[in-house]
Design an enzyme around this catalytic site. Structure first.
Site, PDB file in Angstrom:
ATOM      1  N   ASP A 207       1.597   0.355   2.778  1.00 54.11           N
ATOM      2  CA  ASP A 207       0.643   0.128   1.867  1.00 54.11           C
ATOM      3  C   ASP A 207       0.515  -1.618   1.340  1.00 54.11           C
ATOM      4  OD1 ASP A 207      -0.514  -0.229  -0.904  1.00 54.11           O
ATOM      5  OD2 ASP A 207       0.594   1.296  -1.735  1.00 54.11           O
ATOM      6  N   HIS A 212       0.687  -6.148  -4.776  1.00 53.69           N
ATOM      7  CA  HIS A 212       2.068  -6.429  -4.503  1.00 53.69           C
ATOM      8  C   HIS A 212       2.693  -7.713  -3.668  1.00 53.69           C
ATOM      9  CE1 HIS A 212       1.875  -2.402  -5.711  1.00 53.69           C
ATOM     10  NE2 HIS A 212       1.111  -1.957  -4.988  1.00 53.69           N
ATOM     11  N   ILE A 227       3.620  -6.889  -8.695  1.00 56.98           N
ATOM     12  CA  ILE A 227       4.439  -6.052  -8.894  1.00 56.98           C
ATOM     13  C   ILE A 227       5.181  -5.002  -7.904  1.00 56.98           C
ATOM     14  CG2 ILE A 227       3.404  -5.864 -11.396  1.00 56.98           C
ATOM     15  CD1 ILE A 227       2.042  -3.222 -10.416  1.00 56.98           C
ATOM     16  N   GLY A 230       4.674   1.534  -6.844  1.00 56.01           N
ATOM     17  CA  GLY A 230       5.214   2.721  -7.576  1.00 56.01           C
ATOM     18  C   GLY A 230       6.000   3.665  -6.645  1.00 56.01           C
TER      19      GLY A 230
END
Ligand code: HDC
Length: 308
Positions: A207, A212, A227, A230
């Site tokens: 990903d 990110h 961040i 998830g």
């Protein structure tokens, strides 16, 4: 930039996704395990070493059930393109993940994916898109797992043509990750500190969404810095459950459901609380430093012994 006028739900619903293929190796599986904290605080952890090393060779390593998301990343890690849906991928957030595991994942595999639209909802300020992927082992034709990914498309709601907000779902309500957290004391609590570089490592699982890794993209998306994925937070939580409740056996995990409530910054400490209700583990993960819930959901187990 997406806008409500660029949404045509009927066109999106009629879209037939092409099948996709994917191959992963023992190296991908081990990297995926390391990126969700396997052996992070103890390099010889007896419960976890098996995800990265096996004395009989790498083909004998075990695969974490959350690594099943690895198989579907090619179908849309940083956005889903389908006719009738134009949106700003920088505003996409991962909302929920639901996973069913039918067989233990092999350490390497050629996969055939069947992808479909499982849900589309108008929430006014946002659109919610749900994509389901069934992953088959190419050689045997066996169904290995199903992943249903829910993404929250901020700024893309308000596309309903009638006064009733558009909402389409094709799966049973009992697969909804939203759970009621028990008021009793948790059965078990597990704490794990993520590394400041956690997202940079996790992205190598496939990903590569710049949310990110890129400070500018993170700012546009409304965050002070990049961040955590998830699915990385979910990986930490499910690892905690396998450790504390499954006595280290990942094959006990039958299904996983999680809803992401708030972002996590790499470097923060994750505290996962677990409650056992029959063969279901209800869990809640909080960020210790901010005392906020970031994730909750459940894990259904098979063959749990009553001696717990
Ligand atoms: C395998 C392939 C993987 C591909 C994955 C995607 C790519 C990844 O790189 C991206 C990521 O990993 S992003 C990082 C992880 N996710 C997050 O950090 C998001 C955390 N959650 C939030 O910020 C808010 O809950 C937020 C913003 C999501 C919602 O908060 P609010 O705007 O305050 O919403 P609220 O007013 O509470 O509710 C509005 C309606 O939406 C429903 N809802 C809320 N949270 C939801 C969620 N997390 N998932 C699904 N639905 C959600 C509510 O129920 C409500 O609907 P209704 O009014 O009908 O009740």
């Amino acid at each position: 930039m997406g806008s409500a006028s660029e949404f045509d739900p009927a066109l999106a619903l009629s879209h037939k996704f092409p099948d996709t293929t994917y191959s992963y190796t023992e190296r991908d599986a081990a990297l995926c395990a390391l990126s969700v904290g396997v052996c992070l605080s103890d390099a010889v952890d007896a419960d976890e070493l098996k995800y990265v090393y096996h004395e009989n060779g790498q083909e004998s390593i075990k695969v974490l059930p959350t690594s099943s998301t690895l198989l579907v990343l090619r179908s849309g890690a940083s956005g889903y393109n389908l006719p009738g849906l134009k949106y700003d991928p920088r505003l996409l957030l991962h909302g929920q993940q639901y996973i069913e595991l039918y067989k233990p994942l092999p350490s390497s595999c050629h996969i055939h994916n069947k992808v479909s639209l499982a849900g589309l909802h108008d929430k006014g300020k946002a659109a919610i898109l749900e994509i389901e992927t069934k992953s088959y082992e190419k050689e045997s034709g066996d169904l290995l797992c199903m992943n249903r990914t829910t993404v929250f498309l901020r700024g893309s709601g308000g596309f309903s043509k009638s006064s009733k907000p558009f909402s389409y779902t094709n799966y049973p309500v009992n697969q909804n990750p939203a759970v009621k957290i028990p008021e009793s004391k948790p059965f078990s609590v597990f704490e794990d500190r993520t590394q400041p570089s956690q997202a940079l490592l996790y992205r190598l699982s496939g990903d590569y969404n710049p949310l990110h890794s890129d400070p500018m993209v993170a700012k546009v998306a409304g965050f002070s810095r990049p961040i955590l994925h998830g699915l990385c937070t979910l990986g930490f939580a499910v690892r905690a459950i396998i450790k504390c409740i499954c006595r280290g056996d990942p094959d006990l995990v039958k299904s996983i459901a999680g809803r992401f409530f708030l972002h996590v910054y790499p470097g923060e400490t994750l505290v996962t609380e677990m409650w056992l209700e029959g063969s279901r583990v209800i869990f809640r993960t909080k960020v210790k430093e901010r005392k906020r819930t970031v994730l909750s959901g459940y894990v259904d187990l098979r063959g749990l012994t009553s001696s717990l």
